[in-house]
Design a protein around this motif. Sequence first.
Motif, PDB file in Angstrom:
ATOM      1  N   GLN A  10       0.843  -1.188   0.000  1.00  0.00           N
ATOM      2  CA  GLN A  10       0.000   0.000   0.000  1.00  0.00           C
ATOM      3  C   GLN A  10       0.888   1.251   0.000  1.00  0.00           C
ATOM      4  O   GLN A  10       1.854   1.339   0.757  1.00  0.00           O
ATOM      5  CB  GLN A  10      -0.932   0.005   1.222  1.00  0.00           C
ATOM      6  N   GLU A  11       0.491   2.222  -0.811  1.00  0.00           N
ATOM      7  CA  GLU A  11       1.263   3.453  -0.917  1.00  0.00           C
ATOM      8  C   GLU A  11       0.785   4.484   0.094  1.00  0.00           C
ATOM      9  O   GLU A  11      -0.403   4.548   0.420  1.00  0.00           O
ATOM     10  CB  GLU A  11       1.152   4.024  -2.339  1.00  0.00           C
ATOM     11  N   THR A  12       1.720   5.281   0.562  1.00  0.00           N
ATOM     12  CA  THR A  12       1.385   6.351   1.510  1.00  0.00           C
ATOM     13  C   THR A  12       0.377   7.306   0.888  1.00  0.00           C
ATOM     14  O   THR A  12       0.470   7.644  -0.304  1.00  0.00           O
ATOM     15  CB  THR A  12       2.658   7.138   1.892  1.00  0.00           C
ATOM     16  N   SER A  13      -0.574   7.739   1.679  1.00  0.00           N
ATOM     17  CA  SER A  13      -1.579   8.687   1.195  1.00  0.00           C
ATOM     18  C   SER A  13      -0.917   9.922   0.597  1.00  0.00           C
ATOM     19  O   SER A  13       0.042  10.468   1.143  1.00  0.00           O
ATOM     20  CB  SER A  13      -2.487   9.111   2.349  1.00  0.00           C
ATOM     21  N   ARG A  14      -1.442  10.361  -0.523  1.00  0.00           N
ATOM     22  CA  ARG A  14      -0.914  11.568  -1.167  1.00  0.00           C
ATOM     23  C   ARG A  14      -1.033  12.786  -0.235  1.00  0.00           C
ATOM     24  O   ARG A  14      -0.259  13.737  -0.356  1.00  0.00           O
ATOM     25  CB  ARG A  14      -1.675  11.831  -2.467  1.00  0.00           C
ATOM     26  N   PHE A  15      -1.996  12.743   0.689  1.00  0.00           N
ATOM     27  CA  PHE A  15      -2.168  13.878   1.593  1.00  0.00           C
ATOM     28  C   PHE A  15      -1.008  13.985   2.585  1.00  0.00           C
ATOM     29  O   PHE A  15      -0.624  15.086   2.976  1.00  0.00           O
ATOM     30  CB  PHE A  15      -3.488  13.764   2.349  1.00  0.00           C
ATOM     31  N   ILE A  16      -0.443  12.856   2.969  1.00  0.00           N
ATOM     32  CA  ILE A  16       0.748  12.866   3.828  1.00  0.00           C
ATOM     33  C   ILE A  16       1.896  13.555   3.092  1.00  0.00           C
ATOM     34  O   ILE A  16       2.668  14.327   3.674  1.00  0.00           O
ATOM     35  CB  ILE A  16       1.165  11.435   4.223  1.00  0.00           C
TER      36      ILE A  16
END
Length: 601
Positions: free
Chosen positions: A561-567
């Motif tokens: 799973q990729e880190t949220s773009r918001f992070i």
Amino acid sequence: MNTTPPAPATEASLLAGLNEQQRQAALQLVGPVAILAGAGTGKTRTITHRIAYGLHIGVYEPGNVLALTFTAKAAGELRGRLRELGAPTVQARTFHSAALRQLGHFWPHTVGGPAPAILNNKGALIAQAGERIRLKLDPATVRDVASEIEWRKVSERSLNEYQAALGHERPLLDGLSADQLVDLMQAYEDTKDERRQIDFEDVLLATAGMLELEPWVAHTLRQQYRYFVVDEYQDVSPLQQRLIDLWLGDRNNLCVVGDPAQMIYSFTGADSHYLTGFSDRFPGARIFELQANYRSTPPILEVANAISRQIPHSIELFAADPEANRHRHVLPIVHEEHDDTSEAEHIADAIARELALGTPAEEIAVLTRVNAQAEAITQALARRDIPMRLPGQRPFFDEPAVRQAMTAIRSQALVDTNTKPLFQIVSDILRDAGWTQEPPAREGALRDRWMLWNRLLQLAEEQPTGTTLAAFASQLGERARLQFEPTMPTVSVLTVHTAKGLEWEIVYLAGCVEGLMPISYAQTPAEIEEERRLFYVAVTRAKRRLELFVPRHSSGRERRQETSRFIGELGPRVRTSLYVPDQQRHLSEEPQDTGPSAASA
């Protein structure tokens, strides 16, 4: 909340304690007013002081003001605040409550006979409508159809207009074609009409229709209500706006308050353009911004502002007192986890540590994007014997154990001649019901019941000396009516949508990965923007400490799973950490004073 009458308000006392932005908004008593209130900036304080001040100087009469909001709890809070300010008779209601009251009053004079019965739950009727057209529906589909019925009505779409929106503005439901869904909706309406029932959306539609078709009804209501206040205006729907317009008529004494960055209910029909375009609809409107945040530390506000800068019409926040509790200014942390199981274990470890350090359980929350995330977290908390409040749990005064105790208290109050202190009387009543001084040893239903009864006992202990059992029983009834719940010593585990309007000292946000934040089905720019607003709401619930979790794998799945773009939009405003068990925890995970340079990064 106690039964002691509030001290008489004065002009000075009603304006004292308001900052300059709040004070300017409170002083603007007539005409169109929009208050753009960022998270934690005291919007409820501002509008209640504005109403109370207008009453005090004679601009308003109590019966001429109608304050509107979206939930019974929020309406109860408004009424409670107004009572404390010496304005107990001002009406503060939900849209549905106000419309239902008017519909019930005028129906016999316009249609004749009593108003139709209210359908409290659409589910059973939708299933029966399905049988009527030979469709077998599973519970999940019934819930989805109910949501679509609600959206269609609050968006003021005919069945033909709704069908045209399917596949474009509204996604198709799994297992139902557009024709089947529309036929099902028509069968639902037919079945409801045959039974002489109306649903909650029909209450608003019928009230609007009555105001449009019966000029004398509109005139009567406009004579009574001359000043309107609408809270959470970013969440208003086209149908609710239509009602507001009908109540107003050709007048403009409307005060709205809201935050464009917290509009997270477009899927239910909310439209923030009514707020952001307020001055276009009301030329000459006074617009006020509340920016001074009284909730969060400067490092958390830096994160919030980094998010809000990507949100149109958002409000930049600053700390009302940036030097307050400087030693508690901790940079928000992003934790990278192996999977959602280690995420849950880490969160539970962190909460156990905070409780051991003396942080009250009720000042801690775990937020998730969807309910399914809660299972691993609640299991990890249960293994550590940590009391928790779960999604969908009943309100305090709706709990059977609380209702049982309140009935016993009311019954005893009718015959009470006891001269003992209130605390002793209530403890005797609860002992008869099964309360013990020590809690049950194990988590479960008995412990939950004990905690509810114990909180009632604490409420009795908090009363002023000399409070009678009858007065206490009356106060409990008033609290239940206003939905003014006592704080429970439990950790909250709930979705971000449910958390809106709440706040905690410490917030753990789980699942900050693509597919959850933003959710996988958010594809269009508008949908991604709403997910960003949801992330903003989550971040701004935290007062002192904010921890974000990135599980690299989900149970049963191999794909990373990729880190949220918001992070990724937060940059140096957060620090990162890898999870290790308590006994090996890195010092970098412990609270640190950020110092002036870090706080202003």
